[in-house]
Write an enzyme that holds these catalytic residues in place. Structure first.
Site, PDB file in Angstrom:
ATOM      1  N   ARG A   1       0.832  -1.212   0.000  1.00 48.84           N
ATOM      2  CA  ARG A   1       0.000   0.000   0.000  1.00 48.84           C
ATOM      3  C   ARG A   1       0.863   1.256   0.000  1.00 48.84           C
ATOM      4  O   ARG A   1       0.341   2.376  -0.069  1.00 48.84           O
ATOM      5  CB  ARG A   1      -0.900   0.039   1.245  1.00 48.84           C
ATOM      6  CG  ARG A   1      -1.854  -1.136   1.355  1.00 48.84           C
ATOM      7  CD  ARG A   1      -2.539  -1.122   2.715  1.00 48.84           C
ATOM      8  NE  ARG A   1      -3.635  -0.165   2.755  1.00 48.84           N
ATOM      9  CZ  ARG A   1      -4.921  -0.503   2.806  1.00 48.84           C
ATOM     10  NH1 ARG A   1      -5.274  -1.760   2.865  1.00 48.84           N
ATOM     11  NH2 ARG A   1      -5.858   0.410   2.834  1.00 48.84           N
TER      12      ARG A   1
ATOM     13  N   TYR B   1       0.780   4.257  -2.510  1.00 44.71           N
ATOM     14  CA  TYR B   1      -0.300   5.234  -2.315  1.00 44.71           C
ATOM     15  C   TYR B   1      -0.036   6.076  -1.065  1.00 44.71           C
ATOM     16  O   TYR B   1       0.008   7.314  -1.134  1.00 44.71           O
ATOM     17  CB  TYR B   1      -1.628   4.488  -2.183  1.00 44.71           C
ATOM     18  CG  TYR B   1      -2.840   5.373  -2.036  1.00 44.71           C
ATOM     19  CD1 TYR B   1      -3.335   6.098  -3.117  1.00 44.71           C
ATOM     20  CD2 TYR B   1      -3.512   5.458  -0.818  1.00 44.71           C
ATOM     21  CE1 TYR B   1      -4.469   6.898  -2.977  1.00 44.71           C
ATOM     22  CE2 TYR B   1      -4.645   6.253  -0.677  1.00 44.71           C
ATOM     23  CZ  TYR B   1      -5.118   6.968  -1.760  1.00 44.71           C
ATOM     24  OH  TYR B   1      -6.238   7.753  -1.615  1.00 44.71           O
ATOM     25  N   ASP B   2       0.195   5.397   0.072  1.00 47.63           N
ATOM     26  CA  ASP B   2       0.321   6.097   1.350  1.00 47.63           C
ATOM     27  C   ASP B   2       1.513   7.061   1.342  1.00 47.63           C
ATOM     28  O   ASP B   2       1.390   8.224   1.726  1.00 47.63           O
ATOM     29  CB  ASP B   2       0.514   5.096   2.497  1.00 47.63           C
ATOM     30  CG  ASP B   2      -0.623   4.086   2.602  1.00 47.63           C
ATOM     31  OD1 ASP B   2      -1.518   4.106   1.748  1.00 47.63           O
ATOM     32  OD2 ASP B   2      -0.600   3.270   3.543  1.00 47.63           O
ATOM     33  N   GLU B   3       2.670   6.544   0.909  1.00 44.16           N
ATOM     34  CA  GLU B   3       3.878   7.379   0.932  1.00 44.16           C
ATOM     35  C   GLU B   3       3.826   8.450  -0.167  1.00 44.16           C
ATOM     36  O   GLU B   3       4.328   9.544   0.004  1.00 44.16           O
ATOM     37  CB  GLU B   3       5.133   6.528   0.786  1.00 44.16           C
ATOM     38  CG  GLU B   3       5.347   5.540   1.927  1.00 44.16           C
ATOM     39  CD  GLU B   3       5.767   6.189   3.256  1.00 44.16           C
ATOM     40  OE1 GLU B   3       5.536   7.400   3.462  1.00 44.16           O
ATOM     41  OE2 GLU B   3       6.329   5.461   4.094  1.00 44.16           O
TER      42      GLU B   3
ATOM     43  N   ARG C   1     -13.723  -1.979  -2.939  1.00 44.80           N
ATOM     44  CA  ARG C   1     -13.997  -1.308  -1.668  1.00 44.80           C
ATOM     45  C   ARG C   1     -15.220  -1.918  -1.015  1.00 44.80           C
ATOM     46  O   ARG C   1     -16.100  -2.432  -1.696  1.00 44.80           O
ATOM     47  CB  ARG C   1     -14.248   0.160  -1.907  1.00 44.80           C
ATOM     48  CG  ARG C   1     -13.024   0.786  -2.447  1.00 44.80           C
ATOM     49  CD  ARG C   1     -13.206   2.229  -2.409  1.00 44.80           C
ATOM     50  NE  ARG C   1     -11.924   2.835  -2.242  1.00 44.80           N
ATOM     51  CZ  ARG C   1     -11.751   4.096  -1.977  1.00 44.80           C
ATOM     52  NH1 ARG C   1     -12.802   4.856  -1.811  1.00 44.80           N
ATOM     53  NH2 ARG C   1     -10.552   4.588  -1.863  1.00 44.80           N
TER      54      ARG C   1
ATOM     55  N   SER D   1     -18.955  -0.663  -2.203  1.00 45.57           N
ATOM     56  CA  SER D   1     -19.324  -1.085  -3.558  1.00 45.57           C
ATOM     57  C   SER D   1     -19.356  -2.608  -3.653  1.00 45.57           C
ATOM     58  O   SER D   1     -20.246  -3.176  -4.286  1.00 45.57           O
ATOM     59  CB  SER D   1     -18.378  -0.490  -4.598  1.00 45.57           C
ATOM     60  OG  SER D   1     -17.046  -0.614  -4.186  1.00 45.57           O
TER      61      SER D   1
ATOM     62  N   GLN E   1     -13.774  -5.502  12.508  1.00 45.16           N
ATOM     63  CA  GLN E   1     -13.024  -4.265  12.253  1.00 45.16           C
ATOM     64  C   GLN E   1     -14.001  -3.165  11.841  1.00 45.16           C
ATOM     65  O   GLN E   1     -14.996  -3.450  11.175  1.00 45.16           O
ATOM     66  CB  GLN E   1     -11.916  -4.469  11.205  1.00 45.16           C
ATOM     67  CG  GLN E   1     -12.342  -4.676   9.771  1.00 45.16           C
ATOM     68  CD  GLN E   1     -12.637  -6.143   9.452  1.00 45.16           C
ATOM     69  OE1 GLN E   1     -13.203  -6.873  10.258  1.00 45.16           O
ATOM     70  NE2 GLN E   1     -12.309  -6.549   8.247  1.00 45.16           N
TER      71      GLN E   1
HETATM   72  N1  LIG Z   1     -12.997   8.038  -2.252  1.00 47.62           N
HETATM   73  C1  LIG Z   1     -12.393   8.035  -1.086  1.00 47.62           C
HETATM   74  O1  LIG Z   1     -12.908   7.447  -0.125  1.00 47.62           O
HETATM   75  C2  LIG Z   1     -11.096   8.762  -0.886  1.00 47.62           C
HETATM   76  C3  LIG Z   1     -10.495   8.687   0.380  1.00 47.62           C
HETATM   77  C4  LIG Z   1      -9.292   9.360   0.581  1.00 47.62           C
HETATM   78  C5  LIG Z   1      -8.718  10.095  -0.439  1.00 47.62           C
HETATM   79  N2  LIG Z   1      -9.321  10.152  -1.640  1.00 47.62           N
HETATM   80  C6  LIG Z   1      -8.634  10.925  -2.706  1.00 47.62           C
HETATM   81  O2  LIG Z   1      -9.554  11.659  -3.470  1.00 47.62           O
HETATM   82  C7  LIG Z   1      -9.131  11.689  -4.835  1.00 47.62           C
HETATM   83  C8  LIG Z   1     -10.255  11.187  -5.728  1.00 47.62           C
HETATM   84  O3  LIG Z   1     -10.571   9.853  -5.362  1.00 47.62           O
HETATM   85  P1  LIG Z   1     -11.791   9.053  -6.013  1.00 47.62           P
HETATM   86  O4  LIG Z   1     -12.358   8.188  -4.963  1.00 47.62           O
HETATM   87  O5  LIG Z   1     -12.663   9.988  -6.747  1.00 47.62           O
HETATM   88  O6  LIG Z   1     -11.004   8.080  -6.997  1.00 47.62           O
HETATM   89  P2  LIG Z   1     -11.140   7.890  -8.581  1.00 47.62           P
HETATM   90  O7  LIG Z   1     -10.192   6.816  -8.959  1.00 47.62           O
HETATM   91  O8  LIG Z   1     -12.565   7.736  -8.956  1.00 47.62           O
HETATM   92  O9  LIG Z   1     -10.644   9.285  -9.130  1.00 47.62           O
HETATM   93  C9  LIG Z   1      -9.325   9.579  -9.428  1.00 47.62           C
HETATM   94  C10 LIG Z   1      -9.292  10.222 -10.790  1.00 47.62           C
HETATM   95  O10 LIG Z   1      -7.932  10.581 -11.116  1.00 47.62           O
HETATM   96  C11 LIG Z   1      -7.671  10.193 -12.431  1.00 47.62           C
HETATM   97  N3  LIG Z   1      -6.229   9.985 -12.557  1.00 47.62           N
HETATM   98  C12 LIG Z   1      -5.486   8.996 -12.020  1.00 47.62           C
HETATM   99  N4  LIG Z   1      -4.189   9.150 -12.343  1.00 47.62           N
HETATM  100  C13 LIG Z   1      -4.118  10.269 -13.094  1.00 47.62           C
HETATM  101  C14 LIG Z   1      -3.058  10.953 -13.742  1.00 47.62           C
HETATM  102  N5  LIG Z   1      -1.786  10.505 -13.667  1.00 47.62           N
HETATM  103  N6  LIG Z   1      -3.348  12.072 -14.445  1.00 47.62           N
HETATM  104  C15 LIG Z   1      -4.619  12.525 -14.538  1.00 47.62           C
HETATM  105  N7  LIG Z   1      -5.665  11.923 -13.946  1.00 47.62           N
HETATM  106  C16 LIG Z   1      -5.409  10.808 -13.239  1.00 47.62           C
HETATM  107  C17 LIG Z   1      -8.492   8.943 -12.650  1.00 47.62           C
HETATM  108  O11 LIG Z   1      -8.727   8.648 -14.001  1.00 47.62           O
HETATM  109  C18 LIG Z   1      -9.764   9.281 -11.895  1.00 47.62           C
HETATM  110  O12 LIG Z   1     -10.700   9.945 -12.709  1.00 47.62           O
HETATM  111  C19 LIG Z   1      -7.867  10.847  -4.916  1.00 47.62           C
HETATM  112  O13 LIG Z   1      -6.739  11.689  -4.888  1.00 47.62           O
HETATM  113  C20 LIG Z   1      -7.922  10.004  -3.676  1.00 47.62           C
HETATM  114  O14 LIG Z   1      -6.644   9.661  -3.230  1.00 47.62           O
HETATM  115  C21 LIG Z   1     -10.480   9.487  -1.900  1.00 47.62           C
END
Ligand SMILES: NC(=O)c1ccc[n+]([C@@H]2O[C@H](COP(=O)([O-])OP(=O)(O)OC[C@H]3O[C@@H](n4cnc5c(N)ncnc54)[C@H](O)[C@@H]3O)[C@@H](O)[C@H]2O)c1
Length: 314
Positions: free
Chosen positions: A145, A148-150, A189, A192, A212
C-alpha cells in the site's frame, strides 16, 4: 466577480469524487476545467456536464507539466482504491509526487490557490484513535500500500514546502472513506463490494471476522467540506480531516446493505489482506471549528442513494 466565478481546475475530475465536485462547481457558476487521464475515471461520470459552456474536459496526465490560466486548483488525480493503485504502483507514486510538483508549479506561476486531496491513509495503521491531524501516523514504507500512502505523504510535504518556500496559497484535506453514486463497481472497496454482491444475489465477502470498524462519509457531505476548505481564509492550510466519525463494523454494514437491497445473500469470511488497518475514524473537531462543517447524511440514507445508482448501471 465573486469567488464562484473563478476559473477552476479539477484534476481527476472525471473520477468518483471529482465528477461530483465538478457538478457542484458548475452549479454555483464556476468555469471548470476538468483534467483526467481516464485511468479510473470515465466520460460517463461527467456526461451530464459535457454540453455545459462552463465545463471543459481535457485528457491529460498530471505527471506531465500543464500550462493553463486558472485561479483555483483542486488536485484529486490519483487512483484511490488498492485494486487500482496497486496495478501500476510506480505510476501511482509518480501521479502523487510528480503530479503534486506539476500542479504546485502551475499554482506558483499563475498565483492560484491550490487544494490537495490527501487521505486518511497518511495515518497508516494508527495507534491513536480517533485520528487527529497532529498525529504523524504509522505507515509501512515498503508494503504493497506504500505507493499510495507514501506518495500522498510526500505530496503533503511538497504542498507545505511550496507554501514555506514560495508563500503559496495551499489547502490540504485528509479524506476518510467516502461512498456514493459513481463509485467504481469493481474497485474492491467494501461499500461497492457489498452493494454489487447483494444486487447480484452473490455472497457478501467479509475480510477477517467482520469486527473491524470503518467510518463512511456520503459523497455530498465530503464535497461540501472540500469546497468550504477551498473557500476558507488565506493562511488556514490544514491539514484538516474530512470524514464521518460514525463507526460501523463490517458486519453491521453488510447487514444494512442486505436490508436495503432486500437481498437473501449470505455473508462469508475471507482472510484479511496485509496492512489492513483494524480501525479508522476521523476526529473532525478542526473541520467543525474552522469550516463550520460536519456530515449530515446518515449511513442508511446514503446507502439508499448508492444502491439506486448501482441498480441503474448493473
Ligand atoms: N474516495 C475516497 O474514499 C477517498 C479517500 C481518501 C482520499 N481520496 C482521494 O480523493 C481523490 C479522488 O478519489 P476518487 O475516490 O474519486 O477516486 P477515482 O479513482 O474515482 O478518481 C481519481 C481520478 O484521477 C484520475 N487519474 C489517475 N491518475 C491520473 C493521472 N496521472 N493524471 C490525470 N488523472 C489521473 C483517474 O482517471 C480518476 O478519474 C484521490 O486523490 C484520492 O486519493 C479518496
Amino acid at each position: 466577480m465573486g469567488y464562484y466565478d473563478n476559473r477552476t481546475l479539477v484534476t481527476g475530475g472525471a473520477g468518483f469524487l471529482g465528477s461530483h465536485l465538478c457538478e457542484r462547481l458548475v452549479k454555483r457558476g464556476a468555469d471548470v476545467l476538468c483534467l483526467d487521464n481516464l485511468f479510473t475515471g470515465s466520460k460517463r461520470n461527467v456526461s451530464a456536464l459535457l454540453g455545459d459552456p462552463r465545463f471543459e474536459l481535457m485528457r491529460h496526465d498530471v505527471t506531465f507539466p500543464l500550462y493553463v490560466e486558472v485561479d483555483r486548483i483542486y488536485n484529486l488525480a490519483c487512483p484511490a482504491s488498492p485494486i487500482h493503485y496497486q496495478r501500476d504502483p510506480v505510476q501511482t507514486t509518480k501521479t502523487s509526487v510528480h503530479g503534486a510538483i506539476n500542479m504546485l508549479g502551475l499554482a506558483k506561476r499563475v498565483k492560484a490557490r491550490i487544494l490537495q486531496a490527501s487521505t486518511s491513509e497518511v495515518y497508516g495503521d494508527p495507534e491513536v484513535h480517533p485520528q487527529v491531524e497532529s498525529y504523524w501516523g504509522r505507515v509501512n514504507p515498503v508494503g504493497t500500500r506504500s505507493c499510495y500512502d507514501e506518495g500522498k505523504r510526500c505530496a503533503e510535504t511538497l504542498f507545505f514546502d511550496y507554501q514555506r518556500q514560495n508563500d503559496l496559497d495551499i489547502k490540504v484535506v485528509r479524506i476518510f472513506n467516502t461512498y456514493g453514486p459513481r463509485m467504481h463497481p469493481d474497485d474492491g472497496r467494501v461499500v461497492s463490494n457489498f452493494v454489487v454482491q447483494a444486487l447480484r444475489g452473490q455472497d457478501l465477502t467479509i475480510y477477517g471476522d467482520g469486527s473491524q470498524t470503518r467510518s463512511f462519509c456520503y459523497v455530498d457531505d465530503l464535497i461540501d467540506g472540500m469546497m468550504r476548505m477551498m473557500d476558507s481564509d488565506k493562511g488556514f492550510y490544514g491539514p484538516v480531516n474530512l470524514g464521518n466519525p460514525g463507526e460501523f463494523t463490517m458486519l453491521e454494514l453488510a447487514e444494512k446493505v442486505l436490508r436495503i437491497v432486500g437481498s437473501k445473500s449470505r455473508i462469508v469470511h475471507r482472510p484479511l489482506p496485509p496492512d489492513d488497518p483494524r480501525q479508522r475514524q476521523p476526529d473532525i473537531t478542526l473541520a467543525k471549528n474552522k469550516l463550520g462543517w460536519e456530515p449530515k447524511v446518515g449511513l442508511d440514507d446514503g446507502l439508499k442513494e448508492t444502491v439506486a445508482y448501482f441498480r441503474s448501471i448493473l
